[in-house]
Each structure stands twice: as structure tokens, then as C-alpha cells.
Enzyme design. Structure first.
Site, PDB file in Angstrom:
ATOM      1  N   GLY A 232       0.695  -5.288   0.551  1.00 20.78           N
ATOM      2  CA  GLY A 232      -0.493  -5.321  -0.296  1.00 20.78           C
ATOM      3  C   GLY A 232      -0.285  -6.029  -1.614  1.00 20.78           C
TER       4      GLY A 232
ATOM      5  N   GLU B  19       5.770  -5.732   7.637  1.00 17.26           N
ATOM      6  CA  GLU B  19       5.051  -4.705   8.393  1.00 17.26           C
ATOM      7  C   GLU B  19       5.633  -4.384   9.765  1.00 17.26           C
ATOM      8  OE1 GLU B  19       2.447  -5.946   5.139  1.00 17.26           O
ATOM      9  OE2 GLU B  19       3.699  -7.022   6.559  1.00 17.26           O
TER      10      GLU B  19
ATOM     11  N   ASP C   1      -1.181  -7.775   7.077  1.00 17.60           N
ATOM     12  CA  ASP C   1      -2.616  -7.698   6.812  1.00 17.60           C
ATOM     13  C   ASP C   1      -2.894  -8.288   5.439  1.00 17.60           C
ATOM     14  OD1 ASP C   1      -1.406  -5.605   5.385  1.00 17.60           O
ATOM     15  OD2 ASP C   1      -3.119  -4.261   5.638  1.00 17.60           O
TER      16      ASP C   1
ATOM     17  N   GLY D 243       0.826  -1.193   0.000  1.00 14.24           N
ATOM     18  CA  GLY D 243       0.000   0.000   0.000  1.00 14.24           C
ATOM     19  C   GLY D 243       0.864   1.247   0.000  1.00 14.24           C
TER      20      GLY D 243
END
Length: 358
Positions: free
Chosen positions: A117, A140, A148, A69
Site C-alpha cells: 500500500g 504480496e 494490488d 496495509g
């Protein structure tokens, strides 16, 4: 052949294949909310288009599929309240679930860098192809965040404790190790990807794979299973660290040193998220949990500080708060899993995937 272009996503159809190309190479194809919504819209249209038999996703440029992301945007948003990031994640996680249940073959070209992502839009697909250039990671914890996009689902399913190792350290893996961990299905030399991509327009996925799949270069994780499975099976992050230091294995010592550079809060929440993911069942339930965790991270000082240190100022010297694993208590971890009430992400889905017609 039909071409469309907008929001850094190129769409075109050729023969019986539909192609998605992430087209933001200057940012290593980092995802924005408009990009996510455009991909989702294309998948909706192609699902009901009888002329489309296969969907293929890849990235523009030479560096990789997608670095994740747009964390610069998340950094700015977190500093001003976080509502835009929450909406981005809601749409992104819905897309991740959509990809996992897509009723037509979804072929992901995981060439080069595939992180965060980028894993979410590829590793839930039907056919996940890696190359000798692939570097796959969920990094992350290094920015005070938690894996995620269904990352805790995928890593919880990896053999033994390999997924725990990758989640806590953020280590990037090559093709063979991505295959071992269940993050990919096939190795294809990068030089063969243009031909493979073209042939999917006129031939079945099985036929094309038969022509191009090869054996990957050797990986590293299979030989490390003994110390990885022992060390990361511990119930607490502190015990994981103690075991890594006690092994006497240089790679384990390196992993311990790496862990100490990560956000202590993120490390502890990640470990808890992985353990919980193993009990939650289908991907949708895990994505719902990840949404709780991600929203909680927006109000954690470590996310803003981690992105500042790694991406904004690039001093690589984050000041985590709390600064040590020992200072992160059970209540600090539990708050990341607290129900969101009306803000919950609620996904339909079931425990079984649909049949995909190849």
C-alpha cells in the site's frame, strides 16, 4: 502555517505547499481505513484551495514511508468474514486512482521502506523521489496475496519482464532499479530531503528538483535483463520456474528458490493478473480487476495462513494449500477474476491523465 492531526495522519500547509505525513511509525506507517479516508479528504480540500500549489507526502520515523496495509487487521478480518477488508480496499483503490489523476503536483518521498500500500500512495504520483535508503517492493505473494493498489498496472508497464520478476518473487529494489522499472522518477540523497521538503513551500517543483536531484548508486536489474526477460516471458509459472533453474545464472537460481517459498496460488494468480493488466488499458480498469482478485483472496486459505506465518506467529513456515504450482488448476486461478455483480469497484477515470500545472 496550519497543522492538523488525527487518525495517524498529520496535515499541514506552509507557503504554497500542503504536506501529508503518515504518523504511525511503530507500525512502519501501515495504512488503515481512517488514514486512507483522511488523505482522500485532504486531497479533495486542497484541489479546490487556490493557496495550495503542491502536495507532498512522506512518512514519520526513521524506517520508511509505509510498509503497506495493516495486514494484522486484514488477518483478523479474513478469519471473521472479510467485510472490513473489502471496504478498506475499496477506499484505498479509489485513493490510488485519485492520486494518479490529481491535478496538482503530488510529490512522494519514497525514502526507506515503501511496500504494498505504500507503493499505492506514492508510485502513482506526479513526482516520485527515491533515496539511497529506498527499498521498494510488492511482496504480496509471500503472504498468499496478489499485488494490488495498482501494483499490477505499474509492474506490467515495467521494461521487458522486470515487473513480472518483482511481482512473482516480491523482491525489493533500491533507487536505481525503482527508476529503471518506472516506479520512481528522481534520486535525491536522503540527507537532502528536509531541505527539499521546506523549499517546496516557496519554490516550484522544477526549481527544487534542479537543486537536489543526483545520480543514484548503481542498481542490479539492468545487468540481469537477459535472463529475466527470457525466463519470465513464459506462459506458465511452471515454465518460468523451469527456465530460471535452467539458466545456470546464480541470481536466477536464487529467484527460483524464492518462488518456491511463495504461495503457489498467489504466484499463478499474479502472473495471470499481470498479463491481463497489459490488455486492460487505464489504471482504473486494472484497479477494478485487482479489487475482484483481492476479495477472492479473502476466501482463500493462503491469505490467512501467509499472514499467520510471516506476521502473527512469525515461524516463516506457511502451509500453502494447494502446496505446489502443479496442483493449482486453471479453474483455481479463474475464480479470482470472477465478476462481483453489485460489489464491483467501479471507477470513473479515463485513459489520459489531466494536465498537471507545475
Amino acid at each position: 502555517m496550519n497543522h492538523e492531526e488525527s487518525d495517524h495522519v498529520l496535515l499541514h500547509t506552509d507557503g504554497h505547499a500542503a504536506y501529508v505525513t503518515l504518523d504511525r511509525p511503530e507500525a512502519l506507517n501501515a495504512l488503515t481505513r481512517p488514514m486512507v479516508l483522511r488523505i482522500a479528504g485532504a486531497l479533495d480540500a486542497w484541489e479546490h484551495d487556490p493557496a495550495v500549489a503542491t502536495v507532498v507526502i512522506g512518512g514519520a520515523g526513521e524506517r520508511g514511508l509505509c510498509a503497506g496495509g495493516d495486514i494484522r487487521a486484514i488477518h483478523a478480518d479474513a478469519r471473521s468474514g472479510g467485510s472490513a477488508s473489502a471496504e478498506f480496499w475499496r477506499d484505498e483503490y479509489r485513493l490510488n486512482a485519485r492520486i494518479a489523476r490529481y491535478p496538482k503536483p503530488y510529490v512522494a518521498l519514497m525514502d526507506g521502506i515503501v511496500m504494498g500500500g505504500g507503493v499505492g500512495i506514492s508510485a502513482h504520483g506526479t513526482v516520485r523521489i527515491v533515496t539511497e535508503r529506498s527499498r521498494v517492493a510488492m511482496p504480496e505473494t509471500g503472504i498468499g496475496f496478489v499485488p494490488d493498489v495498482g501494483g499490477t498496472y505499474l509492474l506490467a508497464l515495467a521494461p521487458g519482464e522486470l515487473g513480472t520478476h518483482l511481482a512473482l518473487t516480491g523482491a525489493a529494489v533500491g533507487a536505481a532499479d525503482a527508476l529503471l522499472c518506472g516506479l520512481a522518477d528522481h534520486f535525491v540523497p536522503s540527507a537532502a530531503l528536509p531541505a527539499l521538503t521546506r523549499e517546496l513551500a516557496t519554490h516550484s517543483v522544477h526549481e527544487v528538483l534542479e537543486r537536489h536531484v543526483a545520480a543514484p548508486p548503481p542498481g542490479e536489474l539492468a545487468a540481469a535483463r537477459e535472463w529475466i526477460d527470457h525466463c519470465y516471458a513464459a506462459d506458465t509459472a511452471e515454465e518460468v520456474l523451469r527456465r530460471l533453474r535452467a539458466t545456470g545464472v546464480p541470481a536466477a537460481q536464487d529467484a527460483a528458490a524464492t518462488l518456491l517459498t511463495k504461495s503457489p496460488t498467489a504466484v499463478k494468480v499474479t502472473l495471470a493478473a499481470l498479463r491481463r493488466a497489459r490488455r486492460l488499458g487505464p489504471l482504473e480498469r486494472v484497479l477494478e480487476q485487482e479489487y475482484r482478485v483481492s476479495r477472492a483472496a479473502l476466501s482463500s486459505p493462503d491469505l490467512v495462513e501467509g499472514i499467520r506465518a510471516q506476521v502473527v506467529d512469525k515461524d516463516r513456515d506457511p502451509r500453502w494449500s494447494p502446496a505446489t504450482l502443479e496442483e493449482v488448476g486453471a479453474a483455481d486461478v479463474d475464480r479470482f477474476f470472477a465478476p462481483l455483480g453489485e460489489h464491483e469497484l467501479r471507477l470513473a477515470g479515463s485513459a489520459s491523465s489531466p494536465e498537471v500545472a507545475w
